[in-house]
Each structure stands twice: as C-alpha cells, then as structure tokens.
Design an enzyme around this catalytic site. Sequence first.
Site, PDB file in Angstrom:
ATOM      1  CG  ASP A 128     -72.575   1.326  24.265  1.00 15.33           C
ATOM      2  OD1 ASP A 128     -72.732   0.597  25.346  1.00 15.33           O
ATOM      3  OD2 ASP A 128     -71.333   1.224  23.934  1.00 15.33           O
TER       4      ASP A 128
ATOM      5  CG  ASP B  67     -74.892   5.446  21.416  1.00 12.21           C
ATOM      6  OD1 ASP B  67     -74.283   6.205  21.734  1.00 12.21           O
ATOM      7  OD2 ASP B  67     -74.497   4.336  20.993  1.00 12.21           O
TER       8      ASP B  67
ATOM      9  CG  HIS C  17     -73.607   0.123  18.875  1.00 16.72           C
ATOM     10  ND1 HIS C  17     -72.932  -0.767  19.629  1.00 16.72           N
ATOM     11  CD2 HIS C  17     -73.347   1.417  19.216  1.00 16.72           C
ATOM     12  CE1 HIS C  17     -72.051   0.327  20.305  1.00 16.72           C
ATOM     13  NE2 HIS C  17     -72.238   1.348  20.039  1.00 16.72           N
TER      14      HIS C  17
ATOM     15  CG  ASP D  61     -64.424  -4.090  27.314  1.00 19.05           C
ATOM     16  OD1 ASP D  61     -64.795  -3.695  26.262  1.00 19.05           O
ATOM     17  OD2 ASP D  61     -63.268  -3.840  27.402  1.00 19.05           O
ATOM     18  CD  GLU D  62     -68.198   1.175  25.085  1.00 14.47           C
ATOM     19  OE1 GLU D  62     -67.648   0.624  24.289  1.00 14.47           O
ATOM     20  OE2 GLU D  62     -68.596   2.458  24.755  1.00 14.47           O
TER      21      GLU D  62
ATOM     22  CD  GLU E 186     -69.688   0.594  17.896  1.00 10.78           C
ATOM     23  OE1 GLU E 186     -69.125  -0.750  17.923  1.00 10.78           O
ATOM     24  OE2 GLU E 186     -69.184   1.299  18.422  1.00 10.78           O
TER      25      GLU E 186
ATOM     26  CD1 TRP F 113     -72.643  10.514  23.453  1.00 10.01           C
ATOM     27  CD2 TRP F 113     -72.603  11.556  21.728  1.00 10.01           C
ATOM     28  NE1 TRP F 113     -72.395   9.546  22.589  1.00 10.01           N
ATOM     29  CE2 TRP F 113     -72.182  10.349  21.334  1.00 10.01           C
ATOM     30  CE3 TRP F 113     -72.359  12.517  20.622  1.00 10.01           C
ATOM     31  CZ2 TRP F 113     -71.641  10.015  20.091  1.00 10.01           C
ATOM     32  CZ3 TRP F 113     -71.778  12.016  19.343  1.00 10.01           C
ATOM     33  CH2 TRP F 113     -71.522  10.766  19.214  1.00 10.01           C
TER      34      TRP F 113
HETATM   35  C1  BGC Z   1     -69.999   3.716  22.236  1.00 14.94           C
HETATM   36  C2  BGC Z   1     -70.985   4.553  21.297  1.00 14.94           C
HETATM   37  C3  BGC Z   1     -70.634   5.827  22.046  1.00 14.94           C
HETATM   38  C4  BGC Z   1     -69.178   6.288  21.579  1.00 14.94           C
HETATM   39  C5  BGC Z   1     -68.927   7.652  22.105  1.00 14.94           C
HETATM   40  C6  BGC Z   1     -68.376   4.078  21.825  1.00 14.94           C
HETATM   41  O1  BGC Z   1     -67.577   3.410  22.447  1.00 14.94           O
HETATM   42  O2  BGC Z   1     -70.221   2.371  21.833  1.00 14.94           O
HETATM   43  O3  BGC Z   1     -72.014   3.910  20.897  1.00 14.94           O
HETATM   44  O4  BGC Z   1     -71.604   6.926  21.544  1.00 14.94           O
HETATM   45  O5  BGC Z   1     -68.496   5.243  22.245  1.00 14.94           O
HETATM   46  O6  BGC Z   1     -68.547   8.294  20.860  1.00 14.94           O
END
Ligand code: BGC
Length: 990
Positions: free
Chosen positions: A477, A490, A774, A482-483, A753, A541
């Site tokens: 994403d 996405d 993003h 921290d992801e 994003e 998703w």
């Molecule tokens: C991510 C997104 C993801 C979403 C879920 C976020 O924290 O960065 O791109 O799809 O969470 O809704």
Amino acid sequence: MTKSIALFFTSLLCCFTGFSQLKIQHVLVENLSNPIGLDVAQPRFSWQLIADKRKNVTQTAYEILVYSAKGNVWKSGKVMSDSSVHVAYKGAPLQSGTRYTVELRAWDNTGKPSAWCEPAFFQTALFNPSDWKARWIAPGYTEDSVMRPSPYFRKEFAAKKKISSAVAYITAHGMYEAQINGKRVGDAYLTPGWTAYQKRIQYQAYDVTQMLQNGNNAIGVVLGSGWYRGIIGFTNSSNVYGKDIALLFQLDITYTDGSAESVVSDGSWKTATGAITYAEIYNGETIDARKEKKGWSAAGFNDTGWTPAKAVDYPMNVLVATYNEPVKKHEVFKPVKIFKTPKGEQVIDFGQNLVGWVVVKVKGKAGDKITLSHAEVLDKNGNVYLDNLRSAKAQNNYILKGGEKEIFEPHFTWQGFRYCQVEGYPGEITPENFEAVVLYSDMQPTGSFTTSNTMINQLQHNIKWGQLGNFLDVPTDCPQRDERLGWTGDAQAFSRTAAFNYRVDNFFAKWLKDLEADQQNGVVPFVIPNVLGAAISSAGWADVATIAPWNMYLAYGDKRLLANQYNSMKAYIESIRKTAKNDLWNTGFHFGDWLFYRPDDDNDGRAAVTDKYLIAQCFYANSTQLLINAAQVLGNTNDVTEYTALLQRIKSAFNQEYVTGNGRLVSGTQTAYVLALNFDMLPEDQRRQAAQRLADNVKSYGNHLTTGFLGTPYLCHVLTRFGFTDVAYKLLLQDTYPSWLYPVKMGATTIWERWDGQKPDSSFQTPGMNSFNHYAYGAIGDWMYRKMVGLDTYEDGVGYKHIKVQPHTGGGFTHASATLNTYYGTVSSGWKIEAGKMFMDVTIPANTTATIWLPAAGGQDITESGNPLSSELQVEGKEDGYVKVKIGSGEYHFAVNKPADAAISVNAADYAGKYKTGGGMVEMIEIVNENGKVVVKIFGNSGELEPVKDAKDTFSSADGSTVSFTRDADGRVIKIKINALGMTYEGVKQ
Ligand code: BGC
C-alpha cells in the site's frame, strides 16, 4: 568460402526484392530472459517475429528444439500454429538443476522460415525435496533478543578440481545477503522475498561459476530479521512467522571431469555477529563499522572465536523456486538541493519521492555517528515532516571506523522518501557524497504515455513512480510508514494500470499463489501475505482473488495463471455464497469506498457515502462474472452453467434491494452508479438514465469526483462507455480538490493516499493515515491508456493478439500517444489534432491483428499514408461515430479529414476576450481561457462553459445557459450570444 559467397548473393537478393527475412528475437522462458532456477515442469516459451517494415506478417508454423549437455530433450518438429506466446514444453521430463538450451524458428505467411534464433537457455531448480542436501542452520551463540544484531555465517572449502559450473541455492528465515570470496552473490536485494512463509519460502538460484577459484574458497552470508521475524503489521508485532533466524545454503559444483560436489549449510559453518548491529524494515538499520570483521567472507580469515552454527530441522517441504523478478537497484538520484530548514535541520532534497535508500560516502574518525532520517514532504514552514511515518523510525545510523573513506548503505530495510535529514556528518554535506538508490522488483518497463498537457504527463509520471515505490516483491500500500503491507484492495484497483507501465505477470502470479495459500476456507484476508490474523473478506479487497488473475489474463494472455488461480477464485465465491442470504451479501465488515470525498462542513449531505452492502453486492456479482469468464476460457462448462445462474440471482437480489422502481439507487453517489453500471447490475433499459444521473452528479459537485478506492478505477470508464467522455475529461483536468491534478498542482511526484494529503494552505491531513506514495488512485492510468489514447486488447485475442485502438479525443488535448511492449512486440498508437484534422499513427507487431476505430462519418473521410482506404484496408463497419478498419502488422499513418467528435476542435484561446453588448444590465461579457477551459465572467460571477457535442462554437453551462459564438470569414471569433434565464445577450468582441 562457398558459404560466404552464397550468403553474399542471398543478401543481394534481399536488397533487390525488398524482402527481409523473418527473424526471431526476444525468446523468453516463463516470461523471463534466460532464467536460472525454474521449478516449472513444463516451461512456456514466447518469442517475437521481427519482419522489419513488411506488413501483415503472421506466423504459420514454428519449430522448437530443447537440449541439455546430454542431448536433445524435445524436438517439436514443424508445428502448424500461429502461437508464439506461452507455448508449453512437451518433451521428456526435465531434470533438476540442469541447464537447457532452446532454439526455435518460425514460418511466416509467405511460407518462408526464419533462421534459427540465437540460442536462449533456462536452468531448472531443485525439483525434489531429496535434491536438498543442505540443512537449516541458526547462530550457535545466544542472540541479544532486544537488538537482534545480524548473524554472520561462514564456511571455507577447497575446490579440488577444475570447475565446470557452480550454482548456489540460498534462502533464509529472515533476509540474506551472500558473498563468495569477498564478493556479493547476485544483484538481488531483500531476498528471499516475502511469501506466505508458513507454506511457501522461495529460494534463489545463482550461477556462481565465475566467483569460485581453484583451491580454497569461502562463503559468507549475513542475515536480517526481515518480514519473517522483524516488526511487521501496524500493531508493532514481531515474530509473525517465528522467533528464529536461519540460513539454508547449497552450492552444487560440477567439475570438468563430470564429477560433482555440494557445499551445504550444516553444523560445520561458523557464526558470529558483525557490523550490522540492528536492522528492521520499519525502523532502519544501524551499522557499526568498528565491528566489521574484515575479510570474513574470504578464504584464510581467522574465525577462531566464531561459534559453530546450530543445525535445525525446519520444514523443507515449504521450499519453492522464485517465480517473480527479484528486487534490484535501479535509478540513482543525486541531490537537487542541500539546505537548512527553519528549524536548523540539514536536509538533502532528491527531487523525487522514491523508495530505496541513501548511499553515503564519508571520511571521519572512529566512533563518528551519522544519522539519516527520511521524509516524503516538508511541512508548511519548510521543516522535515515525519509524523505520517507513525511509529516507523525509518532511520539509518552509521558509525565510522575511521581512516580511509567509508561507504555506507543498509541491507535489510528500505525507506520511502524525497528528503533526507543528515545529522552528525563530519564535514560539509556535498552532492558527491550522497546518492539515493531506487529499489523495486525488476519488472521490465513496458509502457510509455504522453500528451500535449504537461500536468497530465506529470500525473503519468506520478502513477509510474507510485508503482515503482510499491512493487517491492509484493504490491504494498505504501513504502514509508509502519505498514508496507500487501493490501488487497489497493492491488486490485491498480492491477490493470500496473500492467501497462511494467511487465507484472510474474509479479502477480507469485503473489496470487500466496493469496491462495493464505485464504481461509476461501475467505481472503485484508493483506497478502497475511500478517493480520483471521481473514475477513472485505468487498473490493478480497475481490483481488478474481480481478487480478483476470486482468493478468487480459493483459498477457496467460491461461496457466488463470488455471492456477481457478480454485482460489471459486473458493472465494463459495465463501461469499455461504454467508449470503437470499443471494445478498449484506453482512460482515467492509472497508467500503475507502477515502471517498467527505467535506468538513457537511450540512447538505455532500459527503459521498455509499452503502457498504450495495458495494458488496456489486463486487459479488463482478467476481462471479469473472469466475464465469475464467470457466469459459478453461472449458469448465458445468461451472459456467452453475455460476451464470447464480449471477442472475445476485443481480436480481441487487435490483430488489438497492434500486427503486424508477431506477434510482439507494445511494445516490458516484461510486454507487459507477459500480452498478460497470458491473452491469441494472437492466439494459435503466442504464442510460443511470449514467445520466452519474454525469449530473459529477456536475453538481462542480465537475469533481467524490469516489474512493473502489469507485475511482471505473469512474471515467463508465462515463466514456455511456457517451460522457467530455465529463471524464473534465474530471481528468480538474485541478482543485478532489481531483487527480490537485496533488500535481501541489508539487506531488507520486500518487497520494488521499485526495487532500496536503491541503491548499499546505497543512496536512491526519498523520494517522497520510501516505504520499500510495498507488490506488493512480488507477486512472488504465483509462488514459485504454480510452484516451485508446490502446487495448480484444478479449477474442487477449494479450494483444487482437489489438483494439479506439481513441477518445477531447479535453482540449491536441495530442496523446502511448506505446506498449507486448509479448508480440511493441504496439504504439498516438493521435494529434491539427487544423481540425485528426492524425493517427499506429504500429502493430507481427503475428497480431488490430481493429482501428477512427472517429469519422465514413471511410471517405479517412486516408492512410496519404492514400484513400484501399481494398487492403477495408472498412469493417461503423459504430458509435467511428469507422472500424481491420489491419495486420506494420506501421500506419491515418488522417481523418472531418473528425466526428466536435469537442476536439475546441481551443479556449479562440474565444478568450471581452465582448461589448449594446448596453442594458450587462455591458461587458468576458471570456477567459483557464488552462484550456472556456470560462465566462458576467456580473462578477464566473462559470465554466462546456462544448456542446457536434455543435461547433456552442457551449452550455451548469445553470442551463447556452452560449454561442460567431466567426468571421477567416475563422476568427467575433461575436457572442448568451441565452440565460430566458434573456438573450449579444456582444461584439473588442
Ligand atoms: C492502507 C490502505 C488499505 C486500507 C484498508 C490502510 O491503512 O494503507 O491502503 O487498503 O488501510 O482500508
């Protein structure tokens, strides 16, 4: 001698007859050039026919020869077929760890064969668990469980005889970097890559023949915690897959006398800590050069004091060869500016939001410590902004050993940044000592896209860089906070766009296997690989399970990918079917149309909230449709019948639950109409008016989109499909929030994003979720390629075997063009508007055909290379204001004398100026050219005018007024006439 004379005469003949012999080039095996380490039992071959300028070249037959050092394993003989992409190996069973050479030739429709191609090769991986003689090994010492410094492993061995070939197979729990005799093995980074480790761990194979020497050799491998046991997932958890860190290494050597030997990881290896004292993906890396063990990976190093490695019995049945392209280093950026912020921070600006790391050169004293922090943006005061990284430190620390110039770069982490803050650098920060290296999966670039509008070109640049920053072994994403997870929503939104810019079939094929591995009773988790626990299918998703395989099939024609994913697709549909009541998917958690438009002060209900279950029902239908499509392609006829019936029930349940008797959706949002229309949810007779509602909705927001992650990818497609390309262009060109160009106007170099990551006053959206890299909204790229330029594939010839070129002009663009490197060769298409004429240049590769849609009233308005359409170029039919012409391979230059679409000739500058009326309430009317838009100013108000289709010099505005202009004999605009609120004003241009 005789041979060369014959050759001379042949080439002479070729010159006189203009005949150029067919050539075979770009031979690929499993979509890769000369791959090493394939564990595919029947690899597929693809090749391109190169026929220079000859037109209408097709393949009629091919012949393939595959052999190893031991002899032929497959002689296909002459096969009468036009297949030149994904032709499967059908010879004797392939052996493990063996190199095979491929030669092939093809016949074209003149009946003549090509020469045999330059030999290509592929090398198989380890097919059987018993091929592995190596054991997993772990550090023999007790680890510091807090900092977890990187373990170093080493082994010396003697090569007793002359080496003919040597292949190293390597993987790890964690990440590894290997060296042989002091040199890095390969140029892949972040290996072994990220997969559903509990079921699939990739290993890489390297040809290391040239790295070995006669006599003593040494192997050194250093590990990092990586995704395996490092901090991952936004809950700051570590050890998702296990606490251990471990190495698996096997070096298979073949000597020139035919004998073989393996050097494998086992208890005889030595372990110690070294210079990398800390490495975490989110937090960054610390290297203490004082702790470096000089020469540790070279023979003769004194390793007394190192501890013997511990052999451990971790599963071997999870090992798989690598299918996708590994992460590699790519572009290098030099500082464009070095400056001090108002807060006094020393900052380097690399000019591009990118993903990778900074390489530092430095000379200083032992113990000097440099700290690099990474930021995507500066705040409104010009200081470094780190809040949007959340808990990720994204900081690299380098401690010098002193003496000679030192070079630092990390190994087991990466950062997403444009700005780098430097602390503790001894001496002046100068451009020569810093560079930003970009890392991403080594996908081949395939697409290019350019137009007459520089803002749109920047948008395309941002889309591409959004992809580069987030295609790091898995589609992430975002790359900075921290992801950095493989968010499914996405990925599905962007997958079709991604396939234009880069070759992403193997990238997705690998990731989709992890998706299947991580499905729980068909339910698809939020992220793949799943590190977030129990799976919940969230609409839009989870649907990546069907959307991505289908998109890859369309873009690359890869049936096997579809077949491999078929069970996963079906299991997903079945998991929804289980929860649905009366065919309605209206329970459970859903993210909904994530990040849709939500004004702060929403008294009029302008927030574009779409019912989440309405969305779910649309995606349920779409995924079922894609399963039916896949079943059709694969010949699963029972499933076609079964799911076609289900699909009908899903749609009728939708119409009962979410559509009023007059065809109005219960959610009146753009996303609701976009999804219902794009997925054919409504009965035919209600679609047109639904599309009108969508167009009206766009207008009611002042030509702004209000869609989030789920509506955005299809918004312009739906508008174009129902004849509102003019509205699509307004959205594309809109540059105030929310829009694609607003971030561009704010200086973005990647896709954000959120539509308003940075607000017009330069303040930021909530730091809790505000990535500036993003890719999801970059999904507009698909419309730009497929509709604006109009470069697409037909479904009766997927993977661009049957090419569709249907441009959609408008928006004041005078030019748009794209190229796409397909498996058949490069397709290119571009249009240009000049003096009311439209010109289209098209290139179609050999062994494909194309249907070109030219916006003209009839064939008589079209020429090709200056000639009227001849018997060779026949008009196939007319549709939607286009004339369709079917062509074979070659280069074509079309001109359309009277383009059917009047909107294309609108040039705002023609109308701009002041118009004096005869007096009365309105004395002066002003027309302004605002970035190509025609804007009227009257009574201190202003409003945008929209060209009326097929009516020259006539416009309408949102309040229902009409405006028309008159031209003089030379075509200059001289008069205006406005009908507004029942009154008419006329004015003469001053
Ligand atoms: C991510 C997104 C993801 C979403 C879920 C976020 O924290 O960065 O791109 O799809 O969470 O809704």
